[in-house]
Design an enzyme around this catalytic site. Structure first.
Site, PDB file in Angstrom:
ATOM      1  N   MET A  22       0.840  -1.198   0.000  1.00 17.97           N
ATOM      2  CA  MET A  22       0.000   0.000   0.000  1.00 17.97           C
ATOM      3  C   MET A  22       0.877   1.251   0.000  1.00 17.97           C
ATOM      4  O   MET A  22       1.952   1.267   0.584  1.00 17.97           O
ATOM      5  CB  MET A  22      -0.902   0.009   1.236  1.00 17.97           C
ATOM      6  CG  MET A  22      -1.775  -1.223   1.385  1.00 17.97           C
ATOM      7  SD  MET A  22      -2.841  -1.524  -0.032  1.00 17.97           S
ATOM      8  CE  MET A  22      -3.931  -0.101   0.083  1.00 17.97           C
ATOM      9  N   GLU A 118       1.602  -5.117   3.268  1.00 19.24           N
ATOM     10  CA  GLU A 118       2.472  -5.651   2.232  1.00 19.24           C
ATOM     11  C   GLU A 118       2.356  -7.181   2.177  1.00 19.24           C
ATOM     12  O   GLU A 118       2.265  -7.819   3.221  1.00 19.24           O
ATOM     13  CB  GLU A 118       3.894  -5.247   2.626  1.00 19.24           C
ATOM     14  CG  GLU A 118       4.963  -5.509   1.670  1.00 19.24           C
ATOM     15  CD  GLU A 118       6.321  -5.138   2.286  1.00 19.24           C
ATOM     16  OE1 GLU A 118       7.320  -5.393   1.634  1.00 19.24           O
ATOM     17  OE2 GLU A 118       6.367  -4.627   3.420  1.00 19.24           O
TER      18      GLU A 118
HETATM   19  P1  TTP Z   1       5.734   1.018   4.454  1.00 17.21           P
HETATM   20  O1  TTP Z   1       5.019   0.186   3.445  1.00 17.21           O
HETATM   21  O2  TTP Z   1       7.193   0.867   4.592  1.00 17.21           O
HETATM   22  O3  TTP Z   1       5.498   2.559   4.140  1.00 17.21           O
HETATM   23  P2  TTP Z   1       4.206   3.287   3.585  1.00 17.21           P
HETATM   24  O4  TTP Z   1       3.137   2.329   3.221  1.00 17.21           O
HETATM   25  O5  TTP Z   1       3.798   4.325   4.566  1.00 17.21           O
HETATM   26  O6  TTP Z   1       4.753   4.042   2.310  1.00 17.21           O
HETATM   27  P3  TTP Z   1       5.210   3.403   0.916  1.00 17.21           P
HETATM   28  O7  TTP Z   1       4.990   1.938   1.009  1.00 17.21           O
HETATM   29  O8  TTP Z   1       4.336   4.048  -0.114  1.00 17.21           O
HETATM   30  O9  TTP Z   1       6.639   3.785   0.779  1.00 17.21           O
HETATM   31  O10 TTP Z   1       5.102   0.806   5.876  1.00 17.21           O
HETATM   32  C1  TTP Z   1       3.713   0.557   6.066  1.00 17.21           C
HETATM   33  C2  TTP Z   1       3.228   1.238   7.320  1.00 17.21           C
HETATM   34  O11 TTP Z   1       3.983   0.812   8.425  1.00 17.21           O
HETATM   35  C3  TTP Z   1       3.382   2.736   7.273  1.00 17.21           C
HETATM   36  O12 TTP Z   1       2.282   3.372   6.640  1.00 17.21           O
HETATM   37  C4  TTP Z   1       3.517   3.086   8.715  1.00 17.21           C
HETATM   38  C5  TTP Z   1       4.159   1.883   9.345  1.00 17.21           C
HETATM   39  N1  TTP Z   1       5.599   2.146   9.590  1.00 17.21           N
HETATM   40  C6  TTP Z   1       5.995   2.634  10.829  1.00 17.21           C
HETATM   41  O13 TTP Z   1       5.171   2.801  11.733  1.00 17.21           O
HETATM   42  N2  TTP Z   1       7.309   2.921  11.039  1.00 17.21           N
HETATM   43  C7  TTP Z   1       8.259   2.775  10.059  1.00 17.21           C
HETATM   44  O14 TTP Z   1       9.454   3.069  10.291  1.00 17.21           O
HETATM   45  C8  TTP Z   1       7.848   2.263   8.792  1.00 17.21           C
HETATM   46  C9  TTP Z   1       8.850   2.082   7.681  1.00 17.21           C
HETATM   47  C10 TTP Z   1       6.510   1.973   8.599  1.00 17.21           C
HETATM   48 MG    MG Z   2       3.530   0.655   2.063  1.00 21.42          MG
END
Ligand code: TTP
Ligand code: MG
Length: 397
Positions: A22, A118
């Site tokens: 996402m 994911e």
């Molecule tokens: P990700 O899939 O890494 O990030 P994202 O979905 O926000 O952005 P994108 O995939 O478009 O790059 O992480 C999923 C969720 O997990 C994110 O929305 C919030 C949480 N998360 C944290 O709380 N801390 C973190 O350090 C990371 C990387 C993610």
């Molecule tokens: Mg994401």
């Protein structure tokens, strides 16, 4: 049965692996529920004035200002003073995550969730309904959007490694398919950091040896990489750089666990020595759990008597945990419950009900800090040089 697959799938490779992730997940959910946030720089993690808060994620509008996950909120305010700052609502994200999961389960027979937003899907042999990989990916994105109102990025490739890189490369709202014949064209220009297992230190090592991109690695013999990184890591990195990765998509199972057990050279009766072993095993399980960036909800203690009779006792807690304290406390209670009358030949500690750990960045707590520092020192000095006092045998606590 490759012959039963549509022509495009066969041309595509032996397997059709999909990675879906996402976009700016928490931020998208917030913008969905609060239309006034849409199209604005939105930072999820804490209020603007929360002194110790950390950014969980932010909208792509906020990323344009340099805001990133895991950054202190204070820094995000400096970079993006006019941003909207909100606290995370985990329960709501879990709810949306379950909706997404339902779509994935209907779409593919084999789903491996990686985190809250994911997953990998194995679509091998399930390609028939689709004209081509892009049609398959578009259909998946549309179904997720129809169910949740959110956009995802999708990558399709012959293996996990390339599928994940493909979905990342199209973000946000991306759809990228890499056919077997295009693997090199896709991989060669990428920096070595893109390779699973290559962290900043390994990357620096490779750069010093003149390897910045996957193409640079491929110009050298595999043996050189093995000399540089050690046999195991060198071989692993080289295979991925060639686009070879045969790891299966593994559907999650309740049975997944992390554990340590030890058979004693001499049977040990109940007492301080046995309890010291329990503390050591608990701490080792804790280190592994945190290294895997997981949390657990169940602790299991396994015992074996000299006659090989083997028993286990488990307890599942209402909330996830990952700290040695909790593992040891629960393991101690479970061992108490055995009311040992005879010495033991074997003792084991396991944790299960594993889930990806998000807590660390969301709610840093003191307990984590102690464990983090201990883990870092132990990693650095190899063996577990730092131990908690209760692991030292015969010591009064
Ligand atoms: P990700 O899939 O890494 O990030 P994202 O979905 O926000 O952005 P994108 O995939 O478009 O790059 O992480 C999923 C969720 O997990 C994110 O929305 C919030 C949480 N998360 C944290 O709380 N801390 C973190 O350090 C990371 C990387 C993610
Ligand atoms: Mg994401």
């Amino acid at each position: 049965m490759a012959s039963a697959r549509p022509a495009w799938a066969v041309a595509f490779g032996e397997r059709t692996i999909v990675h879906v992730d996402m976009d700016a997940f928490f931020a998208q959910v917030e913008a969905l529920d609060n239309p006034e946030y849409r199209g604005k720089p939105l930072i999820v993690g804490g209020d603007r004035d929360s002194p110790r808060g950390v950014v969980s994620t932010c909208s792509y509008e906020a990323r344009a200002f340099g805001v990133r996950s895991a950054m202190p909120i204070r820094r995000a305010v400096e970079l993006c003073p006019h941003g909207i700052f909100v606290r995370p609502r985990m329960a709501r994200y879990q709810e949306v995550s379950r909706q997404i999961r339902a779509v994935l389960d209907e779409f593919s027979p084999v789903v491996e969730p990686l985190s809250i937003d994911e997953a990998f899907l194995d679509m091998t042999g399930a390609e028939h309904p689709y004209r081509d990989p892009l049609h398959m990916g578009r259909t998946l994105k549309e179904r997720i959007f129809a169910a949740t109102g959110l956009t995802a990025s999708v990558g399709i490739a012959p293996n996990k490694f390339v599928a994940k890189l493909a979905s990342d490369s199209g973000k946000p709202n991306g759809l990228v398919a890499v056919a077997a014949a295009d693997l090199d064209r896709f991989l060669l220009p990428l920096p070595v950091e893109a390779v699973w297992g290559v962290g900043p230190r390994t990357a620096a090592h490779l750069r010093r040896a003149g390897m910045r991109t996957i193409a640079d690695v491929r110009r050298r013999p595999a043996a050189e990489l093995c000399r540089l990184l050690g046999e195991k890591l060198g071989r692993h990195v080289y295979e991925l750089c060639c686009g070879r990765d045969n790891r299966p998509v593994e559907p999650e199972s309740e049975a997944k666990s992390i554990g340590r057990e030890t058979t004693f050279p001499v049977d040990i009766p109940e007492g301080p020595e046995l309890r010291a072993h329990l503390a050591r095993l608990s701490a080792e399980v804790g280190v592994r759990l945190r290294r895997a960036q997981m949390t657990a909800r169940t602790v299991t203690v396994k015992i074996r008597y000299p006659d090989f009779a083997t028993h286990t006792k488990s307890r599942t807690l209402p909330a996830p945990f990952k700290d040695d304290e909790r593992i040891y406390r629960e393991a101690s209670r479970l061992l108490d419950a055995f009311q040992l009358k005879r010495p033991l030949r074997l003792l084991g500690v396991y944790v299960s009900h594993l889930e990806p750990d998000l807590q660390l960045t969301l709610f840093p707590v003191r307990e984590d800090k102690v464990a983090q520092v201990m883990d870092a020192i132990n990693r650095r000095y190899g063996a577990r040089v730092l131990r908690r006092a209760r692991e030292l045998e015969h010591r009064e606590m």
